[in-house]
Design a protein around this motif. Structure first.
Motif, PDB file in Angstrom:
ATOM      1  N   ARG A 231       0.873  -0.919   0.042  1.00  0.00           N
ATOM      2  CA  ARG A 231       0.031  -0.022  -0.027  1.00  0.00           C
ATOM      3  C   ARG A 231       0.974   1.347  -0.050  1.00  0.00           C
ATOM      4  O   ARG A 231       2.062   1.308   0.358  1.00  0.00           O
ATOM      5  N   ARG A 232      -0.083   2.487  -0.185  1.00  0.00           N
ATOM      6  CA  ARG A 232       1.105   3.621  -0.424  1.00  0.00           C
ATOM      7  C   ARG A 232       1.375   4.282   0.964  1.00  0.00           C
ATOM      8  O   ARG A 232       2.148   5.236   1.038  1.00  0.00           O
ATOM      9  N   GLU A 233       0.708   3.893   1.919  1.00  0.00           N
ATOM     10  CA  GLU A 233       0.696   4.777   3.141  1.00  0.00           C
ATOM     11  C   GLU A 233       2.093   4.631   3.711  1.00  0.00           C
ATOM     12  O   GLU A 233       2.586   3.544   3.815  1.00  0.00           O
ATOM     13  N   ILE A 234       2.716   5.821   4.266  1.00  0.00           N
ATOM     14  CA  ILE A 234       4.061   5.964   4.834  1.00  0.00           C
ATOM     15  C   ILE A 234       3.790   6.400   6.480  1.00  0.00           C
ATOM     16  O   ILE A 234       2.817   6.983   6.779  1.00  0.00           O
ATOM     17  N   ARG A 235       4.974   6.269   7.047  1.00  0.00           N
ATOM     18  CA  ARG A 235       4.957   6.785   8.335  1.00  0.00           C
ATOM     19  C   ARG A 235       6.504   7.424   8.546  1.00  0.00           C
ATOM     20  O   ARG A 235       7.444   6.782   7.891  1.00  0.00           O
ATOM     21  N   GLU A 236       6.590   8.423   9.420  1.00  0.00           N
ATOM     22  CA  GLU A 236       8.067   8.988   9.636  1.00  0.00           C
ATOM     23  C   GLU A 236       8.683   8.075  10.972  1.00  0.00           C
ATOM     24  O   GLU A 236       7.755   8.109  11.947  1.00  0.00           O
ATOM     25  N   MET A 237       9.751   7.799  11.096  1.00  0.00           N
ATOM     26  CA  MET A 237      10.396   6.969  12.345  1.00  0.00           C
ATOM     27  C   MET A 237      10.766   8.217  13.278  1.00  0.00           C
ATOM     28  O   MET A 237      10.809   9.382  12.930  1.00  0.00           O
TER      29      MET A 237
ATOM     30  N   ASP B 159      13.664   9.152  14.248  1.00  0.00           N
ATOM     31  CA  ASP B 159      14.850   9.981  14.018  1.00  0.00           C
ATOM     32  C   ASP B 159      14.472  11.258  13.071  1.00  0.00           C
ATOM     33  O   ASP B 159      15.364  12.243  13.171  1.00  0.00           O
ATOM     34  N   GLY B 160      13.117  11.437  12.886  1.00  0.00           N
ATOM     35  CA  GLY B 160      12.945  12.718  12.316  1.00  0.00           C
ATOM     36  C   GLY B 160      13.065  12.834  10.859  1.00  0.00           C
ATOM     37  O   GLY B 160      12.817  13.927  10.081  1.00  0.00           O
ATOM     38  N   TRP B 161      13.667  11.751  10.221  1.00  0.00           N
ATOM     39  CA  TRP B 161      13.990  11.729   8.805  1.00  0.00           C
ATOM     40  C   TRP B 161      13.567  10.664   8.087  1.00  0.00           C
ATOM     41  O   TRP B 161      12.809  10.853   6.842  1.00  0.00           O
ATOM     42  N   THR B 162      13.876   9.377   8.431  1.00  0.00           N
ATOM     43  CA  THR B 162      13.655   8.044   7.649  1.00  0.00           C
ATOM     44  C   THR B 162      12.197   7.956   7.557  1.00  0.00           C
ATOM     45  O   THR B 162      11.187   8.123   8.372  1.00  0.00           O
ATOM     46  N   ILE B 163      11.662   7.689   6.568  1.00  0.00           N
ATOM     47  CA  ILE B 163      10.071   7.169   6.049  1.00  0.00           C
ATOM     48  C   ILE B 163       9.986   6.055   5.590  1.00  0.00           C
ATOM     49  O   ILE B 163      10.976   5.359   4.752  1.00  0.00           O
ATOM     50  N   VAL B 164       9.073   5.237   6.063  1.00  0.00           N
ATOM     51  CA  VAL B 164       9.011   3.760   5.862  1.00  0.00           C
ATOM     52  C   VAL B 164       7.545   3.467   5.642  1.00  0.00           C
ATOM     53  O   VAL B 164       6.635   4.441   5.719  1.00  0.00           O
ATOM     54  N   THR B 165       7.377   2.369   4.757  1.00  0.00           N
ATOM     55  CA  THR B 165       5.940   2.135   4.567  1.00  0.00           C
ATOM     56  C   THR B 165       5.406   1.502   5.688  1.00  0.00           C
ATOM     57  O   THR B 165       5.843   1.047   6.752  1.00  0.00           O
ATOM     58  N   LYS B 166       4.025   1.949   5.696  1.00  0.00           N
ATOM     59  CA  LYS B 166       3.019   1.489   7.236  1.00  0.00           C
ATOM     60  C   LYS B 166       2.995   0.192   7.027  1.00  0.00           C
ATOM     61  O   LYS B 166       2.887  -0.460   8.169  1.00  0.00           O
ATOM     62  N   ASP B 167       2.764  -0.665   5.847  1.00  0.00           N
ATOM     63  CA  ASP B 167       2.648  -2.039   6.044  1.00  0.00           C
ATOM     64  C   ASP B 167       4.016  -2.874   5.839  1.00  0.00           C
ATOM     65  O   ASP B 167       3.972  -4.127   5.783  1.00  0.00           O
ATOM     66  N   ARG B 168       5.092  -2.064   5.910  1.00  0.00           N
ATOM     67  CA  ARG B 168       6.598  -2.861   5.941  1.00  0.00           C
ATOM     68  C   ARG B 168       6.734  -3.542   4.360  1.00  0.00           C
ATOM     69  O   ARG B 168       7.767  -4.258   4.567  1.00  0.00           O
ATOM     70  N   SER B 169       5.932  -2.909   3.559  1.00  0.00           N
ATOM     71  CA  SER B 169       6.075  -3.785   2.060  1.00  0.00           C
ATOM     72  C   SER B 169       7.514  -2.843   1.474  1.00  0.00           C
ATOM     73  O   SER B 169       7.869  -1.855   1.843  1.00  0.00           O
ATOM     74  N   LEU B 170       8.134  -3.884   0.846  1.00  0.00           N
ATOM     75  CA  LEU B 170       9.261  -3.249  -0.078  1.00  0.00           C
ATOM     76  C   LEU B 170       9.068  -1.841  -0.760  1.00  0.00           C
ATOM     77  O   LEU B 170       7.661  -1.573  -1.268  1.00  0.00           O
ATOM     78  N   SER B 171      10.077  -1.008  -0.665  1.00  0.00           N
ATOM     79  CA  SER B 171       9.567   0.195  -1.434  1.00  0.00           C
ATOM     80  C   SER B 171      11.123   0.722  -2.394  1.00  0.00           C
ATOM     81  O   SER B 171      12.223   0.101  -1.762  1.00  0.00           O
ATOM     82  N   ALA B 172      10.973   1.290  -3.468  1.00  0.00           N
ATOM     83  CA  ALA B 172      11.994   1.403  -4.345  1.00  0.00           C
ATOM     84  C   ALA B 172      11.843   2.609  -4.851  1.00  0.00           C
ATOM     85  O   ALA B 172      10.818   3.490  -4.938  1.00  0.00           O
ATOM     86  N   GLN B 173      13.063   3.518  -5.322  1.00  0.00           N
ATOM     87  CA  GLN B 173      13.112   4.712  -5.918  1.00  0.00           C
ATOM     88  C   GLN B 173      14.268   4.924  -6.832  1.00  0.00           C
ATOM     89  O   GLN B 173      15.512   4.534  -6.319  1.00  0.00           O
ATOM     90  N   TRP B 174      14.030   5.537  -7.847  1.00  0.00           N
ATOM     91  CA  TRP B 174      15.227   6.216  -8.778  1.00  0.00           C
ATOM     92  C   TRP B 174      14.842   7.689  -8.970  1.00  0.00           C
ATOM     93  O   TRP B 174      13.735   8.017  -8.819  1.00  0.00           O
ATOM     94  N   GLU B 175      15.980   8.242  -9.202  1.00  0.00           N
ATOM     95  CA  GLU B 175      16.071   9.678  -9.498  1.00  0.00           C
ATOM     96  C   GLU B 175      16.882  10.113 -10.595  1.00  0.00           C
ATOM     97  O   GLU B 175      18.080   9.768 -10.350  1.00  0.00           O
ATOM     98  N   HIS B 176      16.378  11.050 -11.522  1.00  0.00           N
ATOM     99  CA  HIS B 176      17.385  11.818 -12.492  1.00  0.00           C
ATOM    100  C   HIS B 176      16.920  13.402 -12.191  1.00  0.00           C
ATOM    101  O   HIS B 176      15.921  13.699 -11.594  1.00  0.00           O
TER     102      HIS B 176
END
Length: 274
Positions: A215-221, A223-240
């Protein structure tokens, strides 16, 4: 919205910054294997940026309003971490996936890019998520041309991703970039065609979809920075980082080790004369 349009001289400086950011990832690639810590990767990246490239790691001590200063020189987001993971001393394990996000400042200009890495032997599902997210980024990139809109980019990424059964994180987006780390416009990775800002030559922004296997829902850990998936599913990102040119787009964050664009992003072969 105040969008800064880049002059040819600005673009040349951003090409250099973008290439340097990508070259940090090239340098790190052989080191991303089971047993190394993200802290060790951070040190390798920091020393390379500062000593070899004579540049500045933009994330180090970066502090937007309401945030404590970011304590490291790169972001490393592992498995169900979506973005902004802080490097630490835990060793990477066989089968982990990790996003490494690098932004360098060279002569006052920012270059911003990230890649996914599969540590050792990854599962078929993990490798599929990483590949699909890479393709999703390029589905957005190929929409970039004068007269198109930001909504066209978001729609292309969203429909491609959701048609494969994955979800798009909506709380974080791409952004304009230049002398500042984050500028207008915001580049959403979902949306409707023909909406939002019209693209014009000289605009420079990042396209950086975050795709969750669940699912797309997220939460902040804490440490005030790290963002994780709420359901602990894998997440990926690429950037240009991408420039709007007079006729289309130019990716500014390319280097010798950049993964090649997917087949659908390659120019059409010229028709041969009969």
């Amino acid at each position: 919205m105040t969008i800064t349009f880049k002059t040819p001289a600005d673009v040349e400086a951003m090409r250099i910054a973008g290439r340097l950011a990508s070259e940090v990832l090239d340098m790190l690639t052989p080191h991303v294997k089971p047993g190394i810590s993200t802290e060790a990767l951070d040190k390798l990246a920091h020393d390379h940026i500062v000593q070899v490239q004579q540049a500045i790691p933009a994330p180090l001590n970066y502090a937007p309003p309401g945030y404590t200063p970011y304590p490291k020189s790169i972001c490393t987001s592992i498995n169900h971490q979506v973005c902004h993971g802080i490097p630490n001393d835990r060793p990477l394990k066989n089968g982990d996936i990790v996003n490494i996000d690098v932004t360098v400042i060279k002569d006052g200009w920012h270059g911003d890019t990230s890649r996914m890495f599969v540590v050792g032997e990854g599962s078929i599902a993990a490798k599929r998520l990483c590949q699909l997210t890479y393709d999703a980024m390029w589905k957005g990139i190929v929409k970039v041309k004068p007269g198109a809109t930001l909504g066209d980019i978001g729609h292309a990424i969203q429909t491609f991703t959701e048609n494969q059964g994955f979800s798009i994180v909506r709380e974080f987006c791409g952004h304009g970039i230049g002398r500042k780390f984050h500028e207008d416009p915001q580049v959403l990775h979902y949306g409707r065609p023909g909406t939002l800002e019209v693209l014009k030559p000289g605009m420079v922004f990042t396209i950086e979809p975050m795709v969750n296997a669940g699912r797309r829902e997220i939460r902040e850990m804490g440490d005030g920075w790290t963002i994780v998936t709420k359901d602990r599913s894998l997440s990926a990102q690429w950037e240009h980082t991408v420039l709007v040119t007079e006729t289309g787009y130019e990716v500014l964050t390319l280097s010798a080790g950049s993964p090649p664009p997917p087949a659908f992003a390659l120019p059409e072969p010229a028709a041969s004369a009969a």
